[in-house]
Design a protein around this motif. Structure first.
Motif, PDB file in Angstrom:
ATOM      1  N   ASN A 178       0.791  -1.226   0.000  1.00 31.61           N
ATOM      2  CA  ASN A 178       0.000   0.000   0.000  1.00 31.61           C
ATOM      3  C   ASN A 178       0.829   1.285   0.000  1.00 31.61           C
ATOM      4  O   ASN A 178       0.296   2.364  -0.239  1.00 31.61           O
ATOM      5  N   TYR A 179       2.130   1.174   0.301  1.00 29.52           N
ATOM      6  CA  TYR A 179       2.976   2.379   0.281  1.00 29.52           C
ATOM      7  C   TYR A 179       4.232   2.214  -0.581  1.00 29.52           C
ATOM      8  O   TYR A 179       5.066   3.111  -0.654  1.00 29.52           O
ATOM      9  N   ARG A 180       4.354   1.067  -1.254  1.00 28.69           N
ATOM     10  CA  ARG A 180       5.554   0.814  -2.061  1.00 28.69           C
ATOM     11  C   ARG A 180       5.757   1.880  -3.129  1.00 28.69           C
ATOM     12  O   ARG A 180       6.854   2.425  -3.283  1.00 28.69           O
ATOM     13  N   ARG A 181       4.707   2.184  -3.870  1.00 28.81           N
ATOM     14  CA  ARG A 181       4.851   3.166  -4.944  1.00 28.81           C
ATOM     15  C   ARG A 181       5.291   4.520  -4.407  1.00 28.81           C
ATOM     16  O   ARG A 181       6.029   5.248  -5.061  1.00 28.81           O
ATOM     17  N   ARG A 182       4.823   4.846  -3.224  1.00 25.40           N
ATOM     18  CA  ARG A 182       5.210   6.125  -2.626  1.00 25.40           C
ATOM     19  C   ARG A 182       6.684   6.156  -2.267  1.00 25.40           C
ATOM     20  O   ARG A 182       7.389   7.121  -2.583  1.00 25.40           O
ATOM     21  N   PHE A 196      13.092   9.201   5.290  1.00 22.76           N
ATOM     22  CA  PHE A 196      11.927   8.376   5.620  1.00 22.76           C
ATOM     23  C   PHE A 196      11.732   7.305   4.544  1.00 22.76           C
ATOM     24  O   PHE A 196      11.542   6.116   4.850  1.00 22.76           O
ATOM     25  N   ALA A 197      11.824   7.719   3.290  1.00 20.90           N
ATOM     26  CA  ALA A 197      11.676   6.768   2.181  1.00 20.90           C
ATOM     27  C   ALA A 197      12.722   5.666   2.285  1.00 20.90           C
ATOM     28  O   ALA A 197      12.414   4.475   2.160  1.00 20.90           O
ATOM     29  N   GLU A 198      13.947   6.081   2.572  1.00 23.21           N
ATOM     30  CA  GLU A 198      15.047   5.133   2.691  1.00 23.21           C
ATOM     31  C   GLU A 198      14.789   4.105   3.810  1.00 23.21           C
ATOM     32  O   GLU A 198      14.962   2.902   3.620  1.00 23.21           O
ATOM     33  N   THR A 199      14.353   4.603   4.963  1.00 25.86           N
ATOM     34  CA  THR A 199      14.046   3.697   6.082  1.00 25.86           C
ATOM     35  C   THR A 199      12.961   2.696   5.706  1.00 25.86           C
ATOM     36  O   THR A 199      13.066   1.501   5.965  1.00 25.86           O
ATOM     37  N   ARG A 200      11.919   3.189   5.086  1.00 22.85           N
ATOM     38  CA  ARG A 200      10.795   2.323   4.727  1.00 22.85           C
ATOM     39  C   ARG A 200      11.198   1.276   3.685  1.00 22.85           C
ATOM     40  O   ARG A 200      10.678   0.167   3.683  1.00 22.85           O
TER      41      ARG A 200
END
Ligand code: HEM
Ligand code: CA
Ligand code: CA
Length: 298
Positions: A178-182, A196-200
């Motif tokens: 649900n948040y991969r594309r983001r 944040f993107a990197e952590t996720r």
């Protein structure tokens, strides 16, 4: 069509609120994650033909279940509703609707997570039908601001209600898909904090369907506070639909900033918007009843 009222069961089932609260307290103590799950169930009920417990119906040979719709794939907490309902069927048979059980349970879930408490109007009825196609059209995590606004508006909720209600994402978790594309930038949205993107990305690999879950609100994932709005301002909203409320020229920036500063104001507006969402009624002509078993029609 009668008006909902908090005292609806005063004469017919005076203990209803206590029973719901006690079973919820017991269940949440055993598994805290059911509290966010129940809150989400209520949202997914009310947004498909109103708050009529349609989401709780299992499929049959003759009718599809909303549970089989894609946005509902990860719904949980049904057994909690069933347990509350079975106690109530013992105390006051054939009296309290499953839709009201879900409304009260979600209200209590918020309070148990440290959020606001409010008086919940009651008197909803249960539908005899489910709407799988309607459930397929629940808001998507990839929706942009405009389509989110119109989905809420169609149900009588304005953009401010939407911004307050989205604060529910101050608790709970989401699956990687649900948040991969983001986080990989494939939705074309650059409104994200790179660290944040990197952590996720560490726990949500690109490409396949594997990957874990992440909390919506990293600091206080199990506390119903206003941290969600601070996350949005830091461009650390988990879903594209979360971040759509702030920082991309949207019209909710001021409200998000206010909620991030004023937790009391958020709590108050959230409670108000929950009552409003809880007031979405099934369409006229829907056959209703007080279901005896929340999974099936009488
Ligand atoms: C604005 C549109 C919304 C979208 C697009 C949306 C989407 C989502 C998605 C994709 C998840 C994660 C599901 C998963 O991966 O398992 C989720 C979880 C959740 N949603 Fe929403 N949501 C929205 C609004 C709301 C509202 C209005 C509420 C309640 C008032 C709510 C309450 C929750 C809760 C509590 C969870 C966490 C569930 C758990 O941890 O079990 N959401 N939502
Ligand atoms: Ca419904
Ligand atoms: Ca939180």
């Amino acid at each position: 069509d009668h008006k909902l009222s908090a005292g609806y069961y005063d004469k017919t089932c005076p203990n209803v609120q206590r029973v719901v609260r006690q079973v919820m307290a017991y269940k949440v103590a055993g598994e805290p994650a059911v509290a966010p799950a129940i809150l989400r169930l209520f949202f997914h009920d009310c947004f498909v033909n109103g708050c009529d417990a349609s989401v709780l119906l299992d499929g049959t040979y003759f009718s599809e279940s909303e549970k089989d719709a894609r946005p509902n794939a990860s719904l949980r907490g049904f057994e909690v509703i069933d347990e509350i309902k079975s106690v109530l069927e013992h105390d006051c048979p054939a009296t309290v609707s499953c839709a009201d059980v879900l409304a009260l349970a979600s209200r209590d879930a918020v309070a148990m997570l440290g959020g606001p408490a409010w008086s919940m109007p009651l008197g909803r009825m249960d539908s005899r039908t489910a709407d799988r196609d309607g459930a397929e059209n629940l808001p998507s995590p990839h929706d942009n601001y405009t389509s989110l606004v119109s989905t809420f508006r169609e149900r009588g909720l304005d953009a401010r209600d939407m911004t307050a209600l989205s604060g529910a994402h101050t608790v709970g978790m989401a699956n990687c898909e649900n948040y991969r594309r983001r986080i990989y930038g494939t939705d074309g949205d650059t409104n994200i904090d790179p660290s944040f993107a990197e952590t996720r990305r560490q726990t949500c690999p690109d490409g396949d369907n594997e990957g874990g879950m992440a909390p919506f609100d990293e600091q206080t994932p199990m506390t119903f506070d206003n941290a969600y709005y601070k996350d949005l301002i830091a461009r650390r909203g988990l879903l594209s639909s979360d971040q759509a409320l702030y920082g991309s020229g949207g019209r909710q920036d001021n409200l998000v900033e206010m909620y991030s500063r004023d937790g009391k104001r958020f709590a108050k507006d959230f409670a108000k918007a929950m009552v409003k969402m809880g007031n979405i009624r099934p369409s006229k002509g829907t056959t209703v009843e007080v279901r005896l078993n929340c999974k099936m029609v009488n």
